[in-house]
Design an enzyme around this catalytic site. Structure first.
Site, PDB file in Angstrom:
ATOM      1  N   LYS A  79       0.817  -1.295   0.217  1.00 24.17           N
ATOM      2  CA  LYS A  79       0.138  -0.054  -0.123  1.00 24.17           C
ATOM      3  C   LYS A  79       0.884   1.155  -0.172  1.00 24.17           C
ATOM      4  CE  LYS A  79      -3.915   1.756   2.850  1.00 24.17           C
ATOM      5  NZ  LYS A  79      -4.730   1.370   3.832  1.00 24.17           N
ATOM      6  N   SER A 154      -9.633   1.481   2.892  1.00 21.82           N
ATOM      7  CA  SER A 154      -8.903   2.233   2.302  1.00 21.82           C
ATOM      8  C   SER A 154      -7.844   1.585   1.400  1.00 21.82           C
ATOM      9  CB  SER A 154      -8.101   3.160   3.157  1.00 21.82           C
ATOM     10  OG  SER A 154      -7.381   2.649   4.009  1.00 21.82           O
ATOM     11  N   SER A 178      -9.620  -1.225   7.316  1.00 16.33           N
ATOM     12  CA  SER A 178      -9.189  -0.867   5.765  1.00 16.33           C
ATOM     13  C   SER A 178      -8.456  -2.131   5.128  1.00 16.33           C
ATOM     14  CB  SER A 178      -8.239   0.142   5.849  1.00 16.33           C
ATOM     15  OG  SER A 178      -8.891   1.579   5.768  1.00 16.33           O
TER      16      SER A 178
HETATM   17  N1  GLN Z   1     -12.915   3.177   6.601  1.00 21.18           N
HETATM   18  C1  GLN Z   1     -12.565   3.402   7.874  1.00 21.18           C
HETATM   19  C2  GLN Z   1     -11.867   4.944   7.729  1.00 21.18           C
HETATM   20  O1  GLN Z   1     -12.490   5.642   6.914  1.00 21.18           O
HETATM   21  C3  GLN Z   1     -11.038   2.968   8.229  1.00 21.18           C
HETATM   22  C4  GLN Z   1      -9.833   3.449   7.635  1.00 21.18           C
HETATM   23  C5  GLN Z   1      -8.758   2.680   7.907  1.00 21.18           C
HETATM   24  O2  GLN Z   1      -8.692   1.655   8.538  1.00 21.18           O
HETATM   25  N2  GLN Z   1      -7.562   3.062   7.489  1.00 21.18           N
HETATM   26  O3  GLN Z   1     -11.739   5.503   8.667  1.00 21.18           O
END
Ligand code: GLN
Length: 480
Positions: A79, A154, A178
């Site tokens: 990532k 994400s 994420s």
């Molecule tokens: N979808 C969650 C958020 O928007 C998780 C993000 C993440 O785990 N980096 O915060």
């Protein structure tokens, strides 16, 4: 089956048995990416020259009859919030679109030492904030299973890269889901170890009391293999535990007699019917495998989403302060210093990041700190206690990963509240720092539903063991 579709175990066998070379394996991955990434947008940058160079070195080693390690010669992706010395690390943001990492993250260095072949850096929601892969400055990632759907986020690019067989395995980061949520939407395995298991040195901080690096793979066994290889003490990360991560010895043990809890609060009204049905079918299989299924109550987890979105934004507002146009990244042209700060941050960050900085600054401001930040910290403790109580009765918990299947591109983009609700089942494990895995239910490859398994802190072994048993059962059914 093409060689880029292999799991780590299959690819390793093929290399050792000289069925194909590491260069051929690497080429198969790049060819797949080149043929499809224009549409899918899983990658921000490719690492072609260096990848082929290390592939050839490993081929030479194999030719000389030397033994190779499990991850040696295996193509993977990272990532784009994980640093690799000399490569661009954008975190999906305009702010860092020209930023080149001056050192490598501990995970990247460990994988390099093990001889794994880095193919590229994957697209992501900006600074890991998002649940759909749509907030990236480099455009949305599309779900390889259905191009009209989001990948989740994400770690959108890492999940898409695995679903599309661009690489053999990938790493993502998981702050509130994420790794697990995009794995669910893309029908692959997403594993977030306990808070403190894997070094975050060189992972760009989003919300430091939640952030954890996780794996995205094609099988549970692969998740276990990568986890064992990257976990463990690191002098550069004080939150990283000095404890051996051993999960392989129990991976294939039967789950007969294990107690698996089903938290009733996770089976809410309004949940997608197909998701509910798919999860129930898997719970039945766990029982057929000899596990004892027990209904559990986690009454405080209903506060988890609110707690997460208060504490996470507070930490985000603080962590994002370093991007000021002076030390890192984008700098807007301006005549005076304060205007330069304002413009750089205003133009360098996208809407979602700015929204969270504002929310976080608000909950930390003196008049509201007690009402929001402090209260949320207290609630966080109660949620953790709920889990501690549950794990006195059961070995692990089973829940859906998300309340719905992958939604359409654009469907929730303009409605942050709806978007945040996509994280409702993943955030509790993050709030409590627990290990959690998402694996696909059954064998529906066209319209996947993710199942989540959680256990107490540092008990990754049981999470992976149960997941592996279930995956094997599904595989056996598919072959019948
Ligand atoms: N979808 C969650 C958020 O928007 C998780 C993000 C993440 O785990 N980096 O915060």
């Amino acid at each position: 089956m093409k060689i880029n579709e292999f799991t780590i175990t299959q690819a390793h066998r093929g290399l050792v048995d000289k069925e194909f070379s590491c260069e051929e394996l690497t080429r198969a991955c790049f060819e797949r990416i080149i043929e499809s990434d224009e549409t899918i947008n899983a990658f921000v940058d490719l690492n072609e020259d260096a990848a082929y160079e290390s592939a050839r070195e490993i081929d030479e080693k194999i030719k000389q009859g030397e033994k190779i390690g499990f991850l040696e010669g295996i193509p993977f992706a990272l990532k784009d919030n994980i640093l690799v010395e000399g490569l661009r690390a954008t975190a999906g943001s305009k702010m860092l679109s020209d930023y080149v990492a001056p050192f490598s993250a501990t995970v990247a260095a460990r994988l390099k030492d093990l001889g794994s072949v880095l193919v590229g850096k994957t697209n992501m929601d900006e600074f890991a904030m998002g649940s759909s892969g749509e907030t990236s400055y480099f455009g949305a990632t599309k779900n390889p299973i259905d191009l009209t759907k989001v990948t989740g986020g994400s770690s959108s690019g890492s999940a898409a890269a695995i679903a599309n067989n661009d690489v053999i395995y990938a790493l993502g980061s998981d702050t509130g889901g994420s790794v697990r949520q995009p794995a669910s939407f893309c029908g692959v395995v997403g594993f977030k170890p306990s808070y403190g298991r894997i070094s975050r040195h060189g992972l760009m901080a989003m919300a430091s009391s939640f952030d954890q690096i996780g794996t995205i793979t094609k099988s549970v066994r692969d998740a276990a293999l990568v986890f064992e290889s990257i976990a463990g003490k690191d002098d550069f990360d004080a939150t990283c535990l000095d404890k051996k991560a051993e999960v392989m010895p129990t991976l294939d043990q039967e789950i007969k007699g294990l107690k698996i809890g089903v938290p009733k609060e996770f089976f809410i009204e309004g949940m997608d019917k197909e998701v509910a049905a798919a999860i129930s079918a898997e719970i039945k299989k766990l029982s057929e495998l000899g596990a004892e299924i027990i209904e559990i109550s986690l009454p405080k987890t209903k506060y988890a989403l609110a707690v997460y979105y208060i504490l996470m934004t507070a930490e985000v507002s603080s962590n994002m302060a370093r991007y000021d146009g002076v030390r890192y990244g984008f700098r807007a042209k301006s005549d005076n210093l304060s205007e330069m700060y304002l413009k750089s941050r205003g133009m360098g960050f996208g809407d979602e990041v700015r929204r969270r900085i504002m929310l976080g600054t608000y909950v930390l401001s003196s008049g509201y700190y007690d009402a929001y930040y402090k209260k949320a910290q207290q609630a966080r403790r109660l949620i953790k206690q709920d889990f501690d109580n549950a794990f006195e009765k059961v070995d692990c918990l089973v829940t859906p990963t998300t309340p719905t299947k992958a939604f359409s591109l654009g469907e929730k983009f303009d409605d942050p509240m709806k978007m945040y609700l996509a994280d409702i089942f993943t955030v509790s494990a993050s709030v409590a720092g627990l290990p959690a895995i998402c694996l696909p239910c059954g064998n529906d490859k066209k319209s996947p539903v993710g199942l989540q398994l959680l256990s107490k802190n540092f008990n990754e072994a049981v999470v992976l063991q149960v997941a592996n048993n279930l995956e094997e059962k599904n595989r056996a059914q598919e072959l019948r």
